[in-house]
Design a protein around this motif. Structure first.
Motif, short mmCIF file in Angstrom:
data_model
loop_
_atom_site.label_atom_id
_atom_site.label_comp_id
_atom_site.label_asym_id
_atom_site.label_seq_id
_atom_site.Cartn_x
_atom_site.Cartn_y
_atom_site.Cartn_z
N VAL A 1 0.87 -1.18 0.00
CA VAL A 1 0.00 0.00 0.00
C VAL A 1 0.90 1.22 0.00
N ASP A 2 0.82 2.01 -1.04
CA ASP A 2 1.65 3.20 -1.16
C ASP A 2 1.27 4.22 -0.09
N GLU B 1 -9.86 -9.01 2.02
CA GLU B 1 -10.30 -9.46 0.69
C GLU B 1 -9.10 -9.59 -0.26
N LEU B 2 -8.18 -8.64 -0.18
CA LEU B 2 -6.97 -8.73 -1.01
C LEU B 2 -6.09 -9.90 -0.60
N LEU B 3 -5.99 -10.13 0.70
CA LEU B 3 -5.18 -11.22 1.20
C LEU B 3 -5.70 -12.58 0.74
N GLU B 4 -7.01 -12.71 0.67
CA GLU B 4 -7.63 -13.98 0.29
C GLU B 4 -7.82 -14.14 -1.21
N GLU B 5 -7.57 -13.12 -1.99
CA GLU B 5 -7.75 -13.19 -3.45
C GLU B 5 -6.76 -14.20 -4.05
N PRO B 6 -7.25 -15.21 -4.78
CA PRO B 6 -6.34 -16.18 -5.39
C PRO B 6 -5.62 -15.56 -6.59
N LEU B 7 -4.32 -15.75 -6.65
CA LEU B 7 -3.54 -15.23 -7.78
C LEU B 7 -3.27 -16.30 -8.83
N TYR C 1 -2.71 -6.65 -9.12
CA TYR C 1 -2.88 -5.20 -9.00
C TYR C 1 -4.35 -4.84 -8.92
N THR C 2 -4.66 -3.81 -8.17
CA THR C 2 -6.00 -3.26 -8.21
C THR C 2 -6.05 -2.30 -9.39
#
Length: 91
Positions: free
Chosen positions: A52-53, A64-70, A77-78
């Motif tokens: 996070v800048d 939600e970002l932590l759990e997002e599967p890559l 990236y958002t």
């Protein structure tokens, strides 16, 4: 601050990779350094890093970002928001 709070730190410096096109805009260079060298700043056993800048505004639960599967992708990236026209040259 390190002495007061009891932690150690080191400064690191990296050279721009020769194989990568050089950047002339300072802001783009800073952004590229942040992304290019994230993998060497942290231990290899970390599964995910959420960057996070300093000027970013977070308006949601970051879990939600932590759990997002890559799905094996090295980076996620958002999307850029389009409400700030002064950022158009950097998109």
């Amino acid at each position: 601050m390190a002495e007061r709070y009891g932690f150690e730190y080191e400064l690191v410096q990296y050279k721009w990779p020769r194989w990568l096109h050089g950047q002339t805009e300072k802001q783009r260079l800073i952004w590229a350094y942040k992304i290019l060298f994230l993998d060497v700043l942290f231990p290899l056993n970390i599964k995910k890093i959420i960057f996070v800048d300093a000027d970013q505004v977070v308006r949601t639960d970051m879990k939600e970002l932590l759990e997002e599967p890559l799905d094996g992708a090295p980076y996620g990236y958002t999307p850029f928001c389009d409400s700030r026209t002064d950022m158009d040259g950097f998109r």
